[in-house]
Design an enzyme around this catalytic site. Structure first.
Site, mmCIF file in Angstrom:
data_model
loop_
_atom_site.group_PDB
_atom_site.id
_atom_site.type_symbol
_atom_site.label_atom_id
_atom_site.label_comp_id
_atom_site.label_asym_id
_atom_site.label_seq_id
_atom_site.Cartn_x
_atom_site.Cartn_y
_atom_site.Cartn_z
ATOM 1 N NE ARG A 37 -3.908 0.241 2.054
ATOM 2 C CZ ARG A 37 -4.709 0.667 3.026
ATOM 3 N NH1 ARG A 37 -4.775 0.027 4.173
ATOM 4 N NH2 ARG A 37 -5.443 1.748 2.856
ATOM 5 C CB CYS A 96 -2.423 3.395 9.318
ATOM 6 S SG CYS A 96 -3.821 3.785 10.393
#
Length: 140
Positions: A37, A96
């Site tokens: 990611r 995050c």
């Protein structure tokens, strides 16, 4: 054995999106998501893939042993020092996708005496603004 605990608000330092944008110039910003990611290879949730430019990747899963416990403090210290994160180092903040996993990162940092701020808007807020740049690849 029963114990006592008292929860209260405003105990964790936080940064907003403008502070996150400026953070790499004043400290170390940690992206706590999975490496793919961070690199921008996949993005299962948010509108764009990538990371906040200048952020270093430290997936929270790297802070755990095979049986799901936090690494020993000396192992965490050594691993995070490779990113420049150590007691007395510049300010540290973590993000995050939505702020939840970054809170786990902050817990790991606290166990080795590094106090960090949370960017609660995280990648979800950042990637929703097309004017904000997105870094890709391995490098901050």
């Amino acid at each position: 054995m029963p114990g006592t605990a008292a929860a209260s608000w405003d105990q964790m330092p936080v940064i907003d999106i403008e502070e996150a944008a400026a953070f790499p110039a004043r400290g170390i910003l940690l992206d706590s998501r999975a490496a793919e990611r961070y690199r921008g290879e996949v993005e299962p949730i948010d509108p764009r893939a990538g990371h906040i430019p200048g952020a270093h990747n430290r997936p929270t899963t790297a802070n755990l042993t095979a049986d799901g416990h936090l690494l020993a403090p000396e192992d965490l210290t050594a691993a995070l020092a490779e990113l420049g994160v150590e007691s007395g180092a510049p300010e540290v903040a973590a993000y995050c996708g939505s702020g939840v996993t970054a809170a786990h990162q902050i817990l790991a940092l606290e166990t080795i005496g590094v106090h960090a701020a949370l960017f609660p808007g995280s990648w979800s807020q950042w990637s929703s603004d097309p004017a904000r740049p997105a870094g890709t690849g391995e490098q901050p």
